[in-house]
Design a protein around this motif. Structure first.
Motif, PDB file in Angstrom:
ATOM      1  N   LEU A 164       0.844  -1.187   0.000  1.00 18.20           N
ATOM      2  CA  LEU A 164       0.000   0.000   0.000  1.00 18.20           C
ATOM      3  C   LEU A 164       0.882   1.240   0.000  1.00 18.20           C
ATOM      4  O   LEU A 164       1.805   1.357   0.815  1.00 18.20           O
ATOM      5  CB  LEU A 164      -0.896  -0.006   1.244  1.00 18.20           C
ATOM      6  N   VAL A 165       0.614   2.182  -0.926  1.00 18.63           N
ATOM      7  CA  VAL A 165       1.411   3.401  -0.993  1.00 18.63           C
ATOM      8  C   VAL A 165       0.571   4.668  -0.862  1.00 18.63           C
ATOM      9  O   VAL A 165       1.116   5.757  -0.743  1.00 18.63           O
ATOM     10  CB  VAL A 165       2.284   3.464  -2.273  1.00 18.63           C
ATOM     11  N   GLY A 166      -0.771   4.539  -0.871  1.00 16.70           N
ATOM     12  CA  GLY A 166      -1.587   5.734  -0.716  1.00 16.70           C
ATOM     13  C   GLY A 166      -3.035   5.541  -1.111  1.00 16.70           C
ATOM     14  O   GLY A 166      -3.525   4.416  -1.204  1.00 16.70           O
ATOM     15  N   THR A 167      -3.697   6.680  -1.355  1.00 17.92           N
ATOM     16  CA  THR A 167      -5.104   6.695  -1.750  1.00 17.92           C
ATOM     17  C   THR A 167      -5.259   7.535  -3.013  1.00 17.92           C
ATOM     18  O   THR A 167      -4.434   8.411  -3.298  1.00 17.92           O
ATOM     19  CB  THR A 167      -6.003   7.323  -0.663  1.00 17.92           C
ATOM     20  N   ALA A 168      -6.318   7.270  -3.739  1.00 17.66           N
ATOM     21  CA  ALA A 168      -6.660   8.055  -4.920  1.00 17.66           C
ATOM     22  C   ALA A 168      -8.181   8.115  -5.000  1.00 17.66           C
ATOM     23  O   ALA A 168      -8.864   7.167  -4.604  1.00 17.66           O
ATOM     24  CB  ALA A 168      -6.087   7.404  -6.177  1.00 17.66           C
ATOM     25  N   THR A 169      -8.679   9.231  -5.511  1.00 22.38           N
ATOM     26  CA  THR A 169     -10.128   9.408  -5.572  1.00 22.38           C
ATOM     27  C   THR A 169     -10.526  10.185  -6.814  1.00 22.38           C
ATOM     28  O   THR A 169      -9.876  11.160  -7.180  1.00 22.38           O
ATOM     29  CB  THR A 169     -10.625  10.202  -4.334  1.00 22.38           C
ATOM     30  N   LEU A 170     -11.581   9.731  -7.440  1.00 20.86           N
ATOM     31  CA  LEU A 170     -12.283  10.520  -8.430  1.00 20.86           C
ATOM     32  C   LEU A 170     -13.540  10.988  -7.703  1.00 20.86           C
ATOM     33  O   LEU A 170     -14.341  10.162  -7.264  1.00 20.86           O
ATOM     34  CB  LEU A 170     -12.633   9.673  -9.653  1.00 20.86           C
ATOM     35  N   TRP A 171     -13.681  12.283  -7.522  1.00 23.12           N
ATOM     36  CA  TRP A 171     -14.778  12.801  -6.701  1.00 23.12           C
ATOM     37  C   TRP A 171     -15.507  13.938  -7.404  1.00 23.12           C
ATOM     38  O   TRP A 171     -15.013  14.471  -8.392  1.00 23.12           O
ATOM     39  CB  TRP A 171     -14.272  13.237  -5.325  1.00 23.12           C
ATOM     40  N   GLY A 172     -16.672  14.273  -6.885  1.00 20.77           N
ATOM     41  CA  GLY A 172     -17.464  15.333  -7.491  1.00 20.77           C
ATOM     42  C   GLY A 172     -17.857  14.983  -8.916  1.00 20.77           C
ATOM     43  O   GLY A 172     -17.959  15.860  -9.770  1.00 20.77           O
ATOM     44  N   ILE A 173     -18.093  13.701  -9.173  1.00 22.94           N
ATOM     45  CA  ILE A 173     -18.426  13.256 -10.523  1.00 22.94           C
ATOM     46  C   ILE A 173     -19.786  13.843 -10.920  1.00 22.94           C
ATOM     47  O   ILE A 173     -20.776  13.661 -10.230  1.00 22.94           O
ATOM     48  CB  ILE A 173     -18.451  11.718 -10.610  1.00 22.94           C
ATOM     49  N   ASP A 174     -19.776  14.558 -12.038  1.00 23.89           N
ATOM     50  CA  ASP A 174     -20.977  15.205 -12.547  1.00 23.89           C
ATOM     51  C   ASP A 174     -21.295  14.575 -13.901  1.00 23.89           C
ATOM     52  O   ASP A 174     -20.603  14.834 -14.890  1.00 23.89           O
ATOM     53  CB  ASP A 174     -20.724  16.712 -12.685  1.00 23.89           C
ATOM     54  N   THR A 175     -22.315  13.727 -13.944  1.00 26.25           N
ATOM     55  CA  THR A 175     -22.625  13.009 -15.179  1.00 26.25           C
ATOM     56  C   THR A 175     -23.274  13.905 -16.236  1.00 26.25           C
ATOM     57  O   THR A 175     -23.229  13.581 -17.417  1.00 26.25           O
ATOM     58  CB  THR A 175     -23.532  11.797 -14.900  1.00 26.25           C
ATOM     59  N   HIS A 176     -23.868  15.018 -15.835  1.00 29.08           N
ATOM     60  CA  HIS A 176     -24.458  15.928 -16.814  1.00 29.08           C
ATOM     61  C   HIS A 176     -23.357  16.689 -17.562  1.00 29.08           C
ATOM     62  O   HIS A 176     -23.353  16.737 -18.792  1.00 29.08           O
ATOM     63  CB  HIS A 176     -25.420  16.915 -16.144  1.00 29.08           C
ATOM     64  N   HIS A 177     -22.431  17.262 -16.819  1.00 32.03           N
ATOM     65  CA  HIS A 177     -21.336  18.025 -17.433  1.00 32.03           C
ATOM     66  C   HIS A 177     -20.146  17.142 -17.794  1.00 32.03           C
ATOM     67  O   HIS A 177     -19.178  17.623 -18.391  1.00 32.03           O
ATOM     68  CB  HIS A 177     -20.878  19.147 -16.496  1.00 32.03           C
ATOM     69  N   ARG A 178     -20.229  15.865 -17.420  1.00 33.01           N
ATOM     70  CA  ARG A 178     -19.182  14.876 -17.689  1.00 33.01           C
ATOM     71  C   ARG A 178     -17.823  15.352 -17.171  1.00 33.01           C
ATOM     72  O   ARG A 178     -16.824  15.375 -17.878  1.00 33.01           O
ATOM     73  CB  ARG A 178     -19.128  14.535 -19.176  1.00 33.01           C
ATOM     74  N   SER A 179     -17.820  15.719 -15.890  1.00 29.31           N
ATOM     75  CA  SER A 179     -16.592  16.214 -15.268  1.00 29.31           C
ATOM     76  C   SER A 179     -16.419  15.589 -13.886  1.00 29.31           C
ATOM     77  O   SER A 179     -17.363  15.041 -13.323  1.00 29.31           O
ATOM     78  CB  SER A 179     -16.634  17.737 -15.151  1.00 29.31           C
ATOM     79  N   ALA A 180     -15.206  15.688 -13.370  1.00 27.33           N
ATOM     80  CA  ALA A 180     -14.901  15.191 -12.023  1.00 27.33           C
ATOM     81  C   ALA A 180     -13.598  15.812 -11.553  1.00 27.33           C
ATOM     82  O   ALA A 180     -12.868  16.430 -12.326  1.00 27.33           O
ATOM     83  CB  ALA A 180     -14.790  13.670 -12.018  1.00 27.33           C
ATOM     84  N   HIS A 181     -13.312  15.603 -10.285  1.00 28.26           N
ATOM     85  CA  HIS A 181     -12.089  16.079  -9.647  1.00 28.26           C
ATOM     86  C   HIS A 181     -11.223  14.876  -9.287  1.00 28.26           C
ATOM     87  O   HIS A 181     -11.730  13.795  -9.004  1.00 28.26           O
ATOM     88  CB  HIS A 181     -12.419  16.858  -8.379  1.00 28.26           C
ATOM     89  N   ILE A 182      -9.926  15.111  -9.260  1.00 28.78           N
ATOM     90  CA  ILE A 182      -8.956  14.087  -8.884  1.00 28.78           C
ATOM     91  C   ILE A 182      -8.338  14.468  -7.544  1.00 28.78           C
ATOM     92  O   ILE A 182      -7.990  15.633  -7.328  1.00 28.78           O
ATOM     93  CB  ILE A 182      -7.850  13.972  -9.948  1.00 28.78           C
ATOM     94  N   GLY A 183      -8.185  13.482  -6.680  1.00 27.49           N
ATOM     95  CA  GLY A 183      -7.476  13.673  -5.424  1.00 27.49           C
ATOM     96  C   GLY A 183      -6.606  12.473  -5.136  1.00 27.49           C
ATOM     97  O   GLY A 183      -6.945  11.350  -5.516  1.00 27.49           O
ATOM     98  N   LEU A 184      -5.487  12.702  -4.483  1.00 24.49           N
ATOM     99  CA  LEU A 184      -4.639  11.584  -4.088  1.00 24.49           C
ATOM    100  C   LEU A 184      -3.823  11.947  -2.865  1.00 24.49           C
ATOM    101  O   LEU A 184      -3.621  13.128  -2.580  1.00 24.49           O
ATOM    102  CB  LEU A 184      -3.717  11.138  -5.230  1.00 24.49           C
TER     103      LEU A 184
END
Length: 190
Positions: free
Chosen positions: A73-93
């Motif tokens: 294990l080296v960390g975490t990653a996230t795709l968040w704030g997924i907006d299916t209408h605007h087809r966008s999201a945020h990346i976090g790690l």
């Protein structure tokens, strides 16, 4: 599991939770800098969203990041704030302190881009990070993200306001092989 050149992104396992709690979220400074919120302790057995995955939230997809060689294990990653209408999201790690500076972050961003653009069919990915987070800025730009702006004194971190940088990447500009030209920084000529 989603695979990059150095790391894999997989579902959160129960044995990941104590490591992530101790090495990422119990560290006051690291947690405050990454969360955009005041640090608070996470008690054992907590159902805190940073540790325990809630499969009922379709706008938030967390991963555990593991080395391909050995599976540590080296960390975490996230795709968040997924907006299916605007087809966008945020990346976090978040990388464990002992795993920083090894190129894992750049690989994680590349894998999250693949997941967002190819698997999820998104059009735009965005990263927000502190202006002094050189590692995250480097990882984002190596994957083709462009600095879109600076939010001056936007984030309160450990007793001071810090600038936040917003970076974006569109699906049409993403190159899945990772061979992106280094973006020119305004005013530097490089």
């Amino acid at each position: 599991m989603l695979r990059g050149s150095k790391v894999g992104l997989r579902a959160r396992h129960e044995e990941d939770i104590p490591v992530l709690r101790t090495e990422l979220f119990d560290d006051v400074v690291t947690s405050a800098r990454s969360e955009g919120a005041p640090w608070r302790p996470i008690p054992p057995g907590s159902k805190d969203r940073r540790l325990v995955v809630d499969d009922t939230v379709p706008t938030h997809v967390p991963f555990s990041v593991v080395e391909l060689d050995g599976g540590a294990l080296v960390g975490t990653a996230t795709l968040w704030g997924i907006d299916t209408h605007h087809r966008s999201a945020h990346i976090g790690l978040g990388m464990l302190p002992s795993c920083r500076g090894k190129g894992y972050g750049t690989d994680v961003v590349a894998v999250l881009c693949h997941y967002g653009f190819v698997v999820r069919g998104l059009h735009r990915l965005q990263i927000e990070t502190l202006a002094d987070n050189a590692g995250m800025l480097r990882s984002a730009e190596r994957n083709g993200f462009v600095r879109e702006g600076v939010l001056r004194s936007a984030v309160w971190v450990m007793g001071e306001f810090v600038d936040q940088v917003v970076l974006g990447l569109l699906d049409r500009d993403w190159k899945p092989d990772g061979n992106h030209p280094r973006p020119e920084r305004p005013g530097t000529g490089r």
